[in-house]
Write a protein that holds these residues in place. Structure first.
Motif, PDB file in Angstrom:
ATOM      1  N   LEU A 160     -12.775   2.681   7.547  1.00 16.43           N
ATOM      2  CA  LEU A 160     -12.058   1.625   7.283  1.00 16.43           C
ATOM      3  C   LEU A 160     -11.563   1.472   5.720  1.00 16.43           C
ATOM      4  N   TRP A 161     -11.890   2.588   4.910  1.00 17.87           N
ATOM      5  CA  TRP A 161     -11.325   2.742   3.663  1.00 17.87           C
ATOM      6  C   TRP A 161     -11.372   1.595   2.898  1.00 17.87           C
ATOM      7  N   ASN A 162     -12.221   0.819   2.759  1.00 18.62           N
ATOM      8  CA  ASN A 162     -12.170  -0.588   1.822  1.00 18.62           C
ATOM      9  C   ASN A 162     -11.212  -1.474   2.384  1.00 18.62           C
ATOM     10  N   GLY A 163     -11.092  -1.381   3.716  1.00 21.22           N
ATOM     11  CA  GLY A 163     -10.008  -2.429   4.170  1.00 21.22           C
ATOM     12  C   GLY A 163      -8.622  -1.907   4.117  1.00 21.22           C
ATOM     13  N   HIS A 164      -8.343  -0.803   3.558  1.00 26.69           N
ATOM     14  CA  HIS A 164      -6.984  -0.333   3.175  1.00 26.69           C
ATOM     15  C   HIS A 164      -6.224   0.234   4.514  1.00 26.69           C
ATOM     16  N   VAL A 165      -6.967   0.246   5.403  1.00 27.57           N
ATOM     17  CA  VAL A 165      -6.177   0.820   6.811  1.00 27.57           C
ATOM     18  C   VAL A 165      -5.696  -0.400   7.399  1.00 27.57           C
ATOM     19  N   ALA A 166      -5.970  -1.779   6.856  1.00 29.74           N
ATOM     20  CA  ALA A 166      -5.301  -2.722   7.695  1.00 29.74           C
ATOM     21  C   ALA A 166      -4.358  -3.652   6.497  1.00 29.74           C
ATOM     22  N   ASP A 167      -4.155  -2.865   5.458  1.00 30.17           N
ATOM     23  CA  ASP A 167      -3.520  -3.685   4.205  1.00 30.17           C
ATOM     24  C   ASP A 167      -2.272  -2.938   4.077  1.00 30.17           C
ATOM     25  N   ALA A 168      -1.081  -3.615   4.041  1.00 26.19           N
ATOM     26  CA  ALA A 168       0.388  -2.914   3.983  1.00 26.19           C
ATOM     27  C   ALA A 168       0.476  -2.485   2.457  1.00 26.19           C
ATOM     28  N   ALA A 169      -0.230  -2.908   1.730  1.00 22.97           N
ATOM     29  CA  ALA A 169      -0.171  -2.673   0.059  1.00 22.97           C
ATOM     30  C   ALA A 169      -0.407  -0.996  -0.078  1.00 22.97           C
ATOM     31  N   TYR A 170      -1.097  -0.603   0.963  1.00 17.94           N
ATOM     32  CA  TYR A 170      -1.405   1.043   0.717  1.00 17.94           C
ATOM     33  C   TYR A 170      -0.803   1.756   1.810  1.00 17.94           C
ATOM     34  N   ASP A 171       0.669   1.329   2.359  1.00 14.46           N
ATOM     35  CA  ASP A 171       1.572   2.060   2.987  1.00 14.46           C
ATOM     36  C   ASP A 171       1.820   3.484   2.474  1.00 14.46           C
ATOM     37  N   ARG A 172       1.858   3.562   1.217  1.00 18.30           N
ATOM     38  CA  ARG A 172       2.015   4.911   0.737  1.00 18.30           C
ATOM     39  C   ARG A 172       1.003   5.858   0.091  1.00 18.30           C
ATOM     40  N   ASP A 173      -0.226   5.308   0.153  1.00 14.63           N
ATOM     41  CA  ASP A 173      -1.302   5.865  -0.364  1.00 14.63           C
ATOM     42  C   ASP A 173      -1.655   6.965   0.801  1.00 14.63           C
ATOM     43  N   GLN A 175      -4.252   9.070   1.410  1.00 18.37           N
ATOM     44  CA  GLN A 175      -5.564   9.057   2.012  1.00 18.37           C
ATOM     45  C   GLN A 175      -5.811   7.888   2.855  1.00 18.37           C
ATOM     46  N   THR A 176      -4.965   6.706   2.597  1.00 23.64           N
ATOM     47  CA  THR A 176      -5.246   5.610   3.561  1.00 23.64           C
ATOM     48  C   THR A 176      -4.314   5.975   4.830  1.00 23.64           C
ATOM     49  N   LEU A 177      -3.339   6.688   4.695  1.00 30.96           N
ATOM     50  CA  LEU A 177      -2.566   7.237   5.640  1.00 30.96           C
ATOM     51  C   LEU A 177      -3.093   8.114   6.621  1.00 30.96           C
ATOM     52  N   GLY A 178      -3.992   8.916   5.946  1.00 30.56           N
ATOM     53  CA  GLY A 178      -4.751  10.010   6.655  1.00 30.56           C
ATOM     54  C   GLY A 178      -5.579   9.383   7.698  1.00 30.56           C
ATOM     55  N   ILE A 179      -6.310   8.300   7.125  1.00 32.27           N
ATOM     56  CA  ILE A 179      -7.452   7.766   7.701  1.00 32.27           C
ATOM     57  C   ILE A 179      -6.803   7.104   8.942  1.00 32.27           C
ATOM     58  N   ARG A 180      -5.459   6.277   8.743  1.00 33.60           N
ATOM     59  CA  ARG A 180      -4.821   5.791   9.995  1.00 33.60           C
ATOM     60  C   ARG A 180      -4.578   6.579  11.001  1.00 33.60           C
ATOM     61  N   ARG A 181      -3.958   7.691  10.437  1.00 33.22           N
ATOM     62  CA  ARG A 181      -3.432   8.810  11.501  1.00 33.22           C
ATOM     63  C   ARG A 181      -4.673   9.384  12.550  1.00 33.22           C
ATOM     64  N   PHE A 182      -5.835   9.276  11.536  1.00 29.08           N
ATOM     65  CA  PHE A 182      -7.357   9.759  12.501  1.00 29.08           C
ATOM     66  C   PHE A 182      -7.536   8.645  13.489  1.00 29.08           C
ATOM     67  N   ASN A 183      -7.579   7.462  12.812  1.00 27.08           N
ATOM     68  CA  ASN A 183      -8.012   6.425  13.605  1.00 27.08           C
ATOM     69  C   ASN A 183      -7.297   6.186  14.946  1.00 27.08           C
ATOM     70  N   ASP A 184      -5.874   6.398  14.815  1.00 26.21           N
ATOM     71  CA  ASP A 184      -4.877   6.256  15.746  1.00 26.21           C
ATOM     72  C   ASP A 184      -5.123   7.288  16.842  1.00 26.21           C
ATOM     73  N   LEU A 185      -5.549   8.543  16.219  1.00 27.46           N
ATOM     74  CA  LEU A 185      -5.386   9.627  17.082  1.00 27.46           C
ATOM     75  C   LEU A 185      -6.778   9.414  18.073  1.00 27.46           C
ATOM     76  N   VAL A 186      -7.931   9.225  17.436  1.00 32.87           N
ATOM     77  CA  VAL A 186      -9.321   8.908  18.262  1.00 32.87           C
ATOM     78  C   VAL A 186      -9.265   7.756  19.232  1.00 32.87           C
ATOM     79  N   ALA A 187      -8.293   6.727  18.809  1.00 37.08           N
ATOM     80  CA  ALA A 187      -8.393   5.502  19.719  1.00 37.08           C
ATOM     81  C   ALA A 187      -7.610   5.847  20.820  1.00 37.08           C
ATOM     82  N   ALA A 188      -6.623   6.865  20.765  1.00 34.50           N
ATOM     83  CA  ALA A 188      -5.943   7.272  22.001  1.00 34.50           C
ATOM     84  C   ALA A 188      -6.550   8.360  22.784  1.00 34.50           C
ATOM     85  N   ASP A 189      -7.752   8.937  22.266  1.00 31.17           N
ATOM     86  CA  ASP A 189      -7.798  10.329  22.889  1.00 31.17           C
ATOM     87  C   ASP A 189      -8.861  10.085  24.149  1.00 31.17           C
ATOM     88  N   GLN A 190      -8.551  10.347  25.042  1.00 34.05           N
ATOM     89  CA  GLN A 190      -9.136  10.235  26.343  1.00 34.05           C
ATOM     90  C   GLN A 190     -10.197  11.308  26.479  1.00 34.05           C
TER      91      GLN A 190
END
Length: 209
Positions: A160-173, A175-190
């Protein structure tokens, strides 16, 4: 009493050697809060006791706190935590604390990149804990999931990265982008089942089918 203090006063106490390690980590190392700490440490131990792994792979040793907590939960001295740390400047500090811990003999501490080195061990794992560079969570997941036994569990920290995963203010960070990619990948991984616990900074529990 704040909620964090309340929680810590209503769970198993932190073992003395882990308390001393936590103190030393925060006094002697930068970014001491990266260590798992009392609450997450007791959870890691209990999850190991529930899963009954023989071999655990950890990505990101840091000071060794989480490795020692998982080692506590292992069934016996024939079980092992294989923990990888890429920062060789941590080696002397971490190796000292592992060697002086009651559970340190259950931990195999390796300086190197788990993505490269873990497959070279020629073994599979029943449980994994990913807590390394957030920018490379996707690469670690894809490289290491084949080493996880079917029915095994992979835990990913800081998802959840201090809530940054859901905060548009961190769209260029990155580490945040890395966590978002991971979360999206796992969510869709069957290939896996998954749930995110809002504990500390977010802990994802993943079960390989």
């Amino acid at each position: 009493m704040d909620i964090d203090s309340y929680l810590l006063s209503h769970i198993d106490p932190e073992p003395e050697h882990l308390y001393r390690l936590w103190r030393a980590t925060n006094v002697e190392l930068l970014n001491g809060r990266m260590a798992s700490g009392h609450l997450q440490g007791r959870l890691l131990k209990m999850l190991v006791q529930m899963i009954h792994p023989r071999r655990i792979l950890e990505v990101g040793t840091f000071s060794g706190y989480s490795a020692l907590c998982m080692a506590e939960g292992l069934a016996d001295d024939d079980c092992r935590v294989y923990t990888f740390e890429v920062d060789d400047e941590l080696e002397d500090f971490t190796r000292h604390w592992l060697s002086t811990s009651p559970m340190g003999h259950r931990v195999q501490f390796i300086i190197g990149d788990a993505i490269i080195e873990a497959p070279r061990l020629g073994i599979t794992f029943d449980m994994m804990f990913i807590d390394g560079d957030k920018r490379h969570y996707v690469e670690a997941y894809e490289a290491l999931l084949p080493l996880l036994q079917p029915g095994g569990f992979l835990l990913a920290d800081n998802t959840l990265w201090n809530g940054h995963v859901a905060d548009a203010a961190y769209d260029r960070d990155q580490q945040t982008l890395g966590i978002r990619r991971f979360n999206d990948l796992v969510a869709a991984d069957q290939r896996v089942e998954k749930v995110i616990l809002p504990l500390r900074d977010g802990l994802t529990l993943i079960r390989k089918k």
